[in-house]
Scaffold this motif. Structure first.
Motif, PDB file in Angstrom:
ATOM      1  N   SER A   1       2.133  63.037 -50.103  1.00  0.00           N
ATOM      2  CA  SER A   1       3.495  62.642 -50.480  1.00  0.00           C
ATOM      3  C   SER A   1       4.073  63.748 -51.353  1.00  0.00           C
ATOM      4  O   SER A   1       3.372  64.332 -52.174  1.00  0.00           O
ATOM      5  N   LEU A   2       5.354  64.022 -51.142  1.00  0.00           N
ATOM      6  CA  LEU A   2       6.031  65.120 -51.842  1.00  0.00           C
ATOM      7  C   LEU A   2       7.278  64.621 -52.562  1.00  0.00           C
ATOM      8  O   LEU A   2       7.916  63.665 -52.118  1.00  0.00           O
ATOM      9  N   PRO A   3       7.678  65.312 -53.622  1.00  0.00           N
ATOM     10  CA  PRO A   3       8.910  64.937 -54.329  1.00  0.00           C
ATOM     11  C   PRO A   3      10.166  65.500 -53.663  1.00  0.00           C
ATOM     12  O   PRO A   3      11.268  65.290 -54.152  1.00  0.00           O
ATOM     13  N   ILE A   4      10.005  66.208 -52.559  1.00  0.00           N
ATOM     14  CA  ILE A   4      11.140  66.794 -51.833  1.00  0.00           C
ATOM     15  C   ILE A   4      10.944  66.561 -50.332  1.00  0.00           C
ATOM     16  O   ILE A   4       9.829  66.321 -49.870  1.00  0.00           O
ATOM     17  N   VAL A   5      12.031  66.636 -49.578  1.00  0.00           N
ATOM     18  CA  VAL A   5      11.941  66.676 -48.122  1.00  0.00           C
ATOM     19  C   VAL A   5      11.928  68.155 -47.752  1.00  0.00           C
ATOM     20  O   VAL A   5      12.851  68.892 -48.133  1.00  0.00           O
ATOM     21  N   PRO A   6      10.894  68.631 -47.046  1.00  0.00           N
ATOM     22  CA  PRO A   6      10.838  70.054 -46.693  1.00  0.00           C
ATOM     23  C   PRO A   6      12.078  70.507 -45.907  1.00  0.00           C
ATOM     24  O   PRO A   6      12.642  69.744 -45.121  1.00  0.00           O
ATOM     25  N   LYS A   7      12.480  71.731 -46.148  1.00  0.00           N
ATOM     26  CA  LYS A   7      13.694  72.290 -45.532  1.00  0.00           C
ATOM     27  C   LYS A   7      13.665  72.157 -44.013  1.00  0.00           C
ATOM     28  O   LYS A   7      14.639  71.747 -43.395  1.00  0.00           O
ATOM     29  N   ARG A   8      12.549  72.477 -43.403  1.00  0.00           N
ATOM     30  CA  ARG A   8      12.437  72.415 -41.930  1.00  0.00           C
ATOM     31  C   ARG A   8      12.625  70.977 -41.426  1.00  0.00           C
ATOM     32  O   ARG A   8      13.283  70.741 -40.419  1.00  0.00           O
ATOM     33  N   VAL A   9      12.064  70.015 -42.121  1.00  0.00           N
ATOM     34  CA  VAL A   9      12.216  68.606 -41.739  1.00  0.00           C
ATOM     35  C   VAL A   9      13.675  68.192 -41.876  1.00  0.00           C
ATOM     36  O   VAL A   9      14.231  67.524 -40.991  1.00  0.00           O
ATOM     37  N   MET A  10      14.309  68.586 -42.970  1.00  0.00           N
ATOM     38  CA  MET A  10      15.724  68.263 -43.183  1.00  0.00           C
ATOM     39  C   MET A  10      16.581  68.849 -42.060  1.00  0.00           C
ATOM     40  O   MET A  10      17.472  68.176 -41.522  1.00  0.00           O
ATOM     41  N   GLU A  11      16.309  70.099 -41.663  1.00  0.00           N
ATOM     42  CA  GLU A  11      17.062  70.733 -40.580  1.00  0.00           C
ATOM     43  C   GLU A  11      16.861  69.992 -39.257  1.00  0.00           C
ATOM     44  O   GLU A  11      17.805  69.796 -38.491  1.00  0.00           O
ATOM     45  N   GLU A  12      15.626  69.576 -38.971  1.00  0.00           N
ATOM     46  CA  GLU A  12      15.355  68.843 -37.731  1.00  0.00           C
ATOM     47  C   GLU A  12      16.081  67.503 -37.718  1.00  0.00           C
ATOM     48  O   GLU A  12      16.626  67.098 -36.685  1.00  0.00           O
ATOM     49  N   LEU A  13      16.122  66.819 -38.857  1.00  0.00           N
ATOM     50  CA  LEU A  13      16.837  65.541 -38.928  1.00  0.00           C
ATOM     51  C   LEU A  13      18.338  65.740 -38.749  1.00  0.00           C
ATOM     52  O   LEU A  13      19.007  64.961 -38.062  1.00  0.00           O
ATOM     53  N   GLU A  14      18.879  66.797 -39.354  1.00  0.00           N
ATOM     54  CA  GLU A  14      20.300  67.096 -39.190  1.00  0.00           C
ATOM     55  C   GLU A  14      20.625  67.394 -37.722  1.00  0.00           C
ATOM     56  O   GLU A  14      21.642  66.934 -37.202  1.00  0.00           O
ATOM     57  N   CYS A  15      19.757  68.145 -37.054  1.00  0.00           N
ATOM     58  CA  CYS A  15      19.956  68.441 -35.629  1.00  0.00           C
ATOM     59  C   CYS A  15      19.876  67.171 -34.791  1.00  0.00           C
ATOM     60  O   CYS A  15      20.642  67.006 -33.835  1.00  0.00           O
ATOM     61  N   ALA A  16      18.974  66.272 -35.138  1.00  0.00           N
ATOM     62  CA  ALA A  16      18.849  65.010 -34.408  1.00  0.00           C
ATOM     63  C   ALA A  16      20.128  64.177 -34.567  1.00  0.00           C
ATOM     64  O   ALA A  16      20.589  63.547 -33.601  1.00  0.00           O
ATOM     65  N   HIS A  17      20.720  64.196 -35.755  1.00  0.00           N
ATOM     66  CA  HIS A  17      21.988  63.476 -35.979  1.00  0.00           C
ATOM     67  C   HIS A  17      23.111  64.105 -35.158  1.00  0.00           C
ATOM     68  O   HIS A  17      23.918  63.384 -34.547  1.00  0.00           O
ATOM     69  N   ARG A  18      23.174  65.431 -35.134  1.00  0.00           N
ATOM     70  CA  ARG A  18      24.215  66.108 -34.341  1.00  0.00           C
ATOM     71  C   ARG A  18      24.046  65.801 -32.850  1.00  0.00           C
ATOM     72  O   ARG A  18      25.021  65.574 -32.140  1.00  0.00           O
ATOM     73  N   TYR A  19      22.809  65.811 -32.366  1.00  0.00           N
ATOM     74  CA  TYR A  19      22.512  65.488 -30.973  1.00  0.00           C
ATOM     75  C   TYR A  19      23.023  64.081 -30.655  1.00  0.00           C
ATOM     76  O   TYR A  19      23.668  63.854 -29.637  1.00  0.00           O
ATOM     77  N   HIS A  20      22.729  63.137 -31.561  1.00  0.00           N
ATOM     78  CA  HIS A  20      23.168  61.757 -31.350  1.00  0.00           C
ATOM     79  C   HIS A  20      24.685  61.645 -31.363  1.00  0.00           C
ATOM     80  O   HIS A  20      25.275  60.947 -30.527  1.00  0.00           O
ATOM     81  N   ASP A  21      25.331  62.342 -32.282  1.00  0.00           N
ATOM     82  CA  ASP A  21      26.795  62.319 -32.342  1.00  0.00           C
ATOM     83  C   ASP A  21      27.403  62.878 -31.058  1.00  0.00           C
ATOM     84  O   ASP A  21      28.406  62.366 -30.558  1.00  0.00           O
ATOM     85  N   TYR A  22      26.804  63.916 -30.498  1.00  0.00           N
ATOM     86  CA  TYR A  22      27.328  64.577 -29.304  1.00  0.00           C
ATOM     87  C   TYR A  22      27.015  63.786 -28.033  1.00  0.00           C
ATOM     88  O   TYR A  22      27.877  63.589 -27.189  1.00  0.00           O
ATOM     89  N   LYS A  23      25.782  63.324 -27.887  1.00  0.00           N
ATOM     90  CA  LYS A  23      25.347  62.678 -26.635  1.00  0.00           C
ATOM     91  C   LYS A  23      25.296  61.158 -26.699  1.00  0.00           C
ATOM     92  O   LYS A  23      25.086  60.515 -25.680  1.00  0.00           O
ATOM     93  N   GLU A  24      25.401  60.616 -27.907  1.00  0.00           N
ATOM     94  CA  GLU A  24      25.289  59.172 -28.114  1.00  0.00           C
ATOM     95  C   GLU A  24      23.942  58.638 -27.628  1.00  0.00           C
ATOM     96  O   GLU A  24      23.840  57.533 -27.092  1.00  0.00           O
ATOM     97  N   ARG A  25      22.912  59.461 -27.828  1.00  0.00           N
ATOM     98  CA  ARG A  25      21.530  59.082 -27.498  1.00  0.00           C
ATOM     99  C   ARG A  25      20.611  59.700 -28.545  1.00  0.00           C
ATOM    100  O   ARG A  25      20.958  60.677 -29.200  1.00  0.00           O
ATOM    101  N   CYS A  26      19.429  59.151 -28.635  1.00  0.00           N
ATOM    102  CA  CYS A  26      18.420  59.657 -29.561  1.00  0.00           C
ATOM    103  C   CYS A  26      17.647  60.803 -28.908  1.00  0.00           C
ATOM    104  O   CYS A  26      17.103  60.646 -27.810  1.00  0.00           O
ATOM    105  N   VAL A  27      17.576  61.940 -29.576  1.00  0.00           N
ATOM    106  CA  VAL A  27      16.881  63.096 -29.027  1.00  0.00           C
ATOM    107  C   VAL A  27      15.390  62.808 -28.837  1.00  0.00           C
ATOM    108  O   VAL A  27      14.783  63.235 -27.856  1.00  0.00           O
ATOM    109  N   PHE A  28      14.803  62.066 -29.749  1.00  0.00           N
ATOM    110  CA  PHE A  28      13.371  61.794 -29.658  1.00  0.00           C
ATOM    111  C   PHE A  28      13.070  60.879 -28.472  1.00  0.00           C
ATOM    112  O   PHE A  28      12.076  61.069 -27.764  1.00  0.00           O
ATOM    113  N   CYS A  29      13.935  59.910 -28.239  1.00  0.00           N
ATOM    114  CA  CYS A  29      13.774  59.041 -27.065  1.00  0.00           C
ATOM    115  C   CYS A  29      13.931  59.861 -25.785  1.00  0.00           C
ATOM    116  O   CYS A  29      13.180  59.662 -24.813  1.00  0.00           O
TER     117      CYS A  29
END
Length: 160
Positions: A116-144
């Motif tokens: 467990s960490l006191p921060i969210v790693p930069k790479r993880v934060m970037e991947e989550l932001e990209c997943a949100h953008r993907y969902h906003d653009y395609k209206e689907r979950c990238v992981f699904c």
């Protein structure tokens, strides 16, 4: 702090045990002691580093366990993640396995590590932001979409 626990002691009845790591990368200290050093942010190496021993047999790996045993192990992951998530200092929990000496494993028993960490790693934060953008653009979950594509086009399938 859980420093008084035994390092590794599988519980035969349950088949798993979570314990502090013998050589932790992080320590459960009360304060982060955040400070700025020039342009950089500094803080103590605060966190938890645990080992989850998955079974009582040296010769079994996670994939060798029964479905019920695997469910128990996953419940331990979930329970510890939820418990650590309640600590306001921790923002991210990473669960990982390393297998074999070349990967850094120092235990014979099949095991997983939890950090467990006191921060969210930069790479993880970037991947989550990209997943949100993907969902906003395609209206689907990238992981699904990734899982669906792998199931549809993959030539290698594993079934028990």
């Amino acid at each position: 702090m859980r420093t008084g626990l035994p390092q590794l002691l599988p519980i035969p009845r349950l088949g798993y045990k979570d314990s502090p790591h013998k050589f932790p990368a992080l320590k459960n200290e009360p304060d982060l002691n955040r400070s700025g050093v020039g342009l950089f942010d500094m803080m103590n190496g605060v966190g938890e580093h645990e080992v989850i021993v998955e079974g009582i047999r040296h010769d079994q790996q996670l994939a060798d366990l029964s479905i019920e045993q695997i469910k128990k192990v996953i419940r331990v992951y979930k329970r510890r993640s939820i418990q650590l998530g309640k600590d306001e200092r921790f923002k991210y929990v990473l669960i990982f396995k390393n297998y074999g000496l070349a990967a850094g494993a120092s235990l014979e028993h099949s095991h997983t590590q939890l950090i467990s960490l006191p921060i969210v790693p930069k790479r993880v934060m970037e991947e989550l932001e990209c997943a949100h953008r993907y969902h906003d653009y395609k209206e689907r979950c990238v992981f699904c979409d990734i899982v669906r594509q792998e199931l549809e086009y993959s030539t290698v399938r594993y079934r028990r």
